[in-house]
Write an enzyme that holds these catalytic residues in place. Structure first.
Site, PDB file in Angstrom:
ATOM      1  N   ASP A   1     -17.721  60.798-102.299  1.00 53.60           N
ATOM      2  CA  ASP A   1     -16.764  59.795-101.742  1.00 53.60           C
ATOM      3  C   ASP A   1     -16.881  58.496-102.774  1.00 53.60           C
ATOM      4  O   ASP A   1     -17.828  57.888-103.488  1.00 53.60           O
ATOM      5  CB  ASP A   1     -17.285  59.179-100.451  1.00 53.60           C
ATOM      6  CG  ASP A   1     -16.300  57.991 -99.896  1.00 53.60           C
ATOM      7  OD1 ASP A   1     -15.127  58.046-100.258  1.00 53.60           O
ATOM      8  OD2 ASP A   1     -16.837  57.211 -99.357  1.00 53.60           O
TER       9      ASP A   1
ATOM     10  N   ASP B   1      -9.205  55.361-101.800  1.00 55.64           N
ATOM     11  CA  ASP B   1      -9.869  55.976-101.015  1.00 55.64           C
ATOM     12  C   ASP B   1     -10.069  57.387-100.675  1.00 55.64           C
ATOM     13  O   ASP B   1      -8.981  57.887 -99.915  1.00 55.64           O
ATOM     14  CB  ASP B   1      -9.777  55.174 -99.764  1.00 55.64           C
ATOM     15  CG  ASP B   1     -10.583  55.373 -98.524  1.00 55.64           C
ATOM     16  OD1 ASP B   1     -11.443  56.006 -98.843  1.00 55.64           O
ATOM     17  OD2 ASP B   1     -10.299  54.820 -97.524  1.00 55.64           O
TER      18      ASP B   1
END
Ligand SMILES: *[C@@H]1O[C@H](CO)[C@@H](O)[C@H](O)[C@H]1NC(C)=O
Length: 427
Positions: free
Chosen positions: A309, A112
Site C-alpha cells: 500500500d 490511494d
C-alpha cells in the site's frame, strides 16, 4: 476525437494483449498510452496542506497515527466487517494533481492503492470548501450515470436518486463519509494526456479533515487503474520519496511503468506474484520471511499474506510474526528497548551514534528478496531509534516508508509486482 487520437486508439486496441471484460471502459481514449504524474507528499513543501510550523518528528508521528486509522480500514474491508462499503478512513500520504471537466479544472486527489473509486468534492456540497470543489454545472462533458448503469452495479453500496441517478455512499471506519452522484467526465493528467468518460464520484456531502478527493488506484472495477485498463496495458509504478525531499515522487502508467537498473546491477530487479482476493481492491503479495542481521524469521505462509500500500506510512505485521521479528531486531541492535515508546510505535531504543546503520534487513517475498536501507525500517526521532513496523491482529501491510527509494511496478496482466532499488529523485 482528433485524427491522431483515433489512429492511436486503433493501434492500442489491435496491440492489446488482454481485452477487459469490464463494460465500464469501452469508450476510453488516451492520447498517449504511457505517461507519468507527480506524487506530492502531503507534508512536503509542494503540498497544499504543508504546515511549516510542524517539526520533522511531529510530521512522522502524525503520519504514524494515520497508519493506525488505516489498519482499521483494511480490517473492516477484509475481515467480514460489513458489506465492503467501509473504505479508507484517510486519504494516504501522497497526492496527485489532476484536471477534470470541460473546461479543465485543477484538483488534488490522494493517490490511494487501498481504494477504488475516483471521487472529488462537488458543488453544491456540505462539508467542503467551495473554493476547492468541482462544479459539475460548469463542465459540458459531465454526465450523471443512471441507477441501472453497469458502473453503478459495481459500487459496494448505492441508492437511486429522484431522477433515477446513481448515488454512491462510502462510509469510512472513523465515521467520515462521502456521498454523491456517480457520473462520468474527462480526467486529464497534464501533458495532453486525457481520459474521456471516466467514471467518477461527484461528492456532494463529504465529511473529511481536508478538501481533496481520492484517486483510487486499487484493483477493483471502478479504480483509475482498471478504467485506464488496456490503454496502460494494466501497468503502473511509483517511486516514492520522503516528505523532506526537495522533489516530488513519480507515479507512472503504461509502458513507462517498469523497473530499470544500472547495467552492472541486473540482479537488483526482483518480481513476486500478486494474489487476487476479495475484495479485489487490495494488492496482496506473499511474505515468506524477514532477515534481520544474521537471523531469519519465517511466516510459513504461501498464499498471499501482505498488502502493498502506498497510502499507509508504517509497515504493519500480523502480531505473532511481528513478535518474532521484534525479538530478532532487539537481538541485532544489541541493547534493551525503552519501556514507553511514543504511541503508536512499539519498539524504540535510546539512540547512540551509528545505531542501526548497516544492519541488514531483507524482506523475502516469494521469489523476490527486497533489500532495505536502514531508513526504510528505522527512524531517528529526538534521542530515539524506532522501528517503523507495528503489530496488528488483522492485517499485514507493506507501508510507504519501507518502499522509499524503490521502483515498485505493478503488472496486473502478468499478476506480478517488481521491486528495484532506485534513487527516486532521478526517476
Ligand atoms: C500547523 O501546526 C501547528 C502545530 O501543531 C498547529 O497548531 C496549527 O493548527 C497547524 N496549522 C494548520 C493550518 O493546520
Amino acid at each position: 476525437m482528433n485524427f491522431i487520437a483515433q489512429i492511436l486508439a486503433l493501434l492500442f486496441s489491435l496491440s492489446s494483449l488482454s481485452s477487459s471484460s469490464d463494460a465500464c471502459h469501452n469508450d476510453k481514449t488516451l492520447i498517449r498510452s504511457s505517461f507519468s504524474v507527480d506524487l506530492i507528499h502531503r507534508d512536503s513543501v509542494f503540498s497544499p496542506f504543508y504546515n511549516s510550523s510542524l517539526s520533522r518528528s511531529q510530521i512522522i508521528m502524525k503520519a504514524a497515527r494515520r497508519s493506525v486509522s488505516r489498519i482499521k480500514h483494511f480490517r473492516d474491508r477484509t475481515g467480514g466487517g460489513g458489506n465492503g462499503a467501509v473504505i479508507t478512513p484517510n486519504r494516504g500520504d501522497y497526492l496527485m494533481k489532476m484536471f477534470m471537466g470541460t473546461p479543465l479544472v485543477e484538483l488534488h486527489a490522494a493517490a490511494d492503492t487501498g481504494s477504488d473509486l475516483v471521487w472529488v468534492p462537488c458543488l453544491p456540497c456540505g462539508g467542503c470548501d467551495p473554493q476547492n470543489a468541482f462544479d459539475p454545472a460548469k463542465s459540458s462533458t459531465f454526465m450523471v450515470l443512471t441507477c441501472d448503469s453497469q458502473p453503478c452495479a459495481s459500487l459496494p453500496r448505492h441508492s437511486c436518486g429522484n431522477s433515477n441517478q446513481c448515488r454512491y455512499f462510502y462510509k469510512y471506519g472513523d465515521q467520515s463519509f462521502s456521498t454523491g452522484d456517480l457520473a462520468t467526465d474527462t480526467i486529464n493528467f497534464g501533458n495532453a494526456v486525457s481520459s474521456p468518460s471516466t467514471v467518477i464520484g461527484c461528492g456532494h456531502d463529504n465529511q473529511f479533515e481536508d478538501n481533496t478527493g481520492i484517486a483510487g488506484l486499487g484493483g477493483g472495477p471502478l479504480s483509475l487503474i482498471s478504467q485506464l485498463g488496456d490503454q496502460i496495458r494494466h501497468k503502473f509504478s511509483y517511486c516514492l520519496l520522503p516528505f523532506s525531499s526537495n522533489t516530488n515522487s513519480k507515479l507512472k502508467f503504461g509502458d513507462e511503468a517498469t523497473t530499470s537498473s544500472s547495467p552492472n546491477n541486473d540482479d537488483a530487479i526482483v518480481s513476486t506474484p500478486l494474489f487476487t482476493k476479495t475484495p479485489t481492491t487490495f494488492y496482496y503479495v506473499n511474505l515468506e520471511g524477514v532477515t534481520v542481521g544474521h537471523k531469519t524469521v519465517q511466516t510459513g505462509q504461501t498464499g498471499g499474506n501482505i498488502v502493498i500500500d502506498s497510502g499507509t506510512t508504517l509497515t504493519v505485521l500480523e502480531s505473532g510474526f511481528y513478535s518474532e521479528l521484534r525479538d530478532a531486531v532487539r537481538e541485532a541492535v544489541g541493547v534493551e528497548p525503552v519501556t514507553n515508546p511514543p504511541d503508536p510505535l512499539d519498539l524504540c531504543f535510546r539512540y547512540e551514534s551509528e545505531m542501526g546503520e548497516g544492519l541488514e534487513f531483507v524482506l523475502h517475498f516469494t521469489n523476490a528478496d527486497m533489500r532495505l536501507h536502514s531508513g526504510n525500517m528505522f527512524s531517528i526521532e529526538d534521542d530515539l531509534l524506532c522501528l517503523l513496523v507495528i503489530p496488528s491482529d488483522s492485517i499485514s501491510i507493506l507501508g510507504n516508508i519501507a518502499q522509499i527509494n524503490f521502483q515498485v511496478a505493478f503488472d496486473l496482466a502478468e499478476q506480478k509486482v517488481s521491486f528495484a532499488p532506485a534513487d527516486c529523485t532521478a526517476i
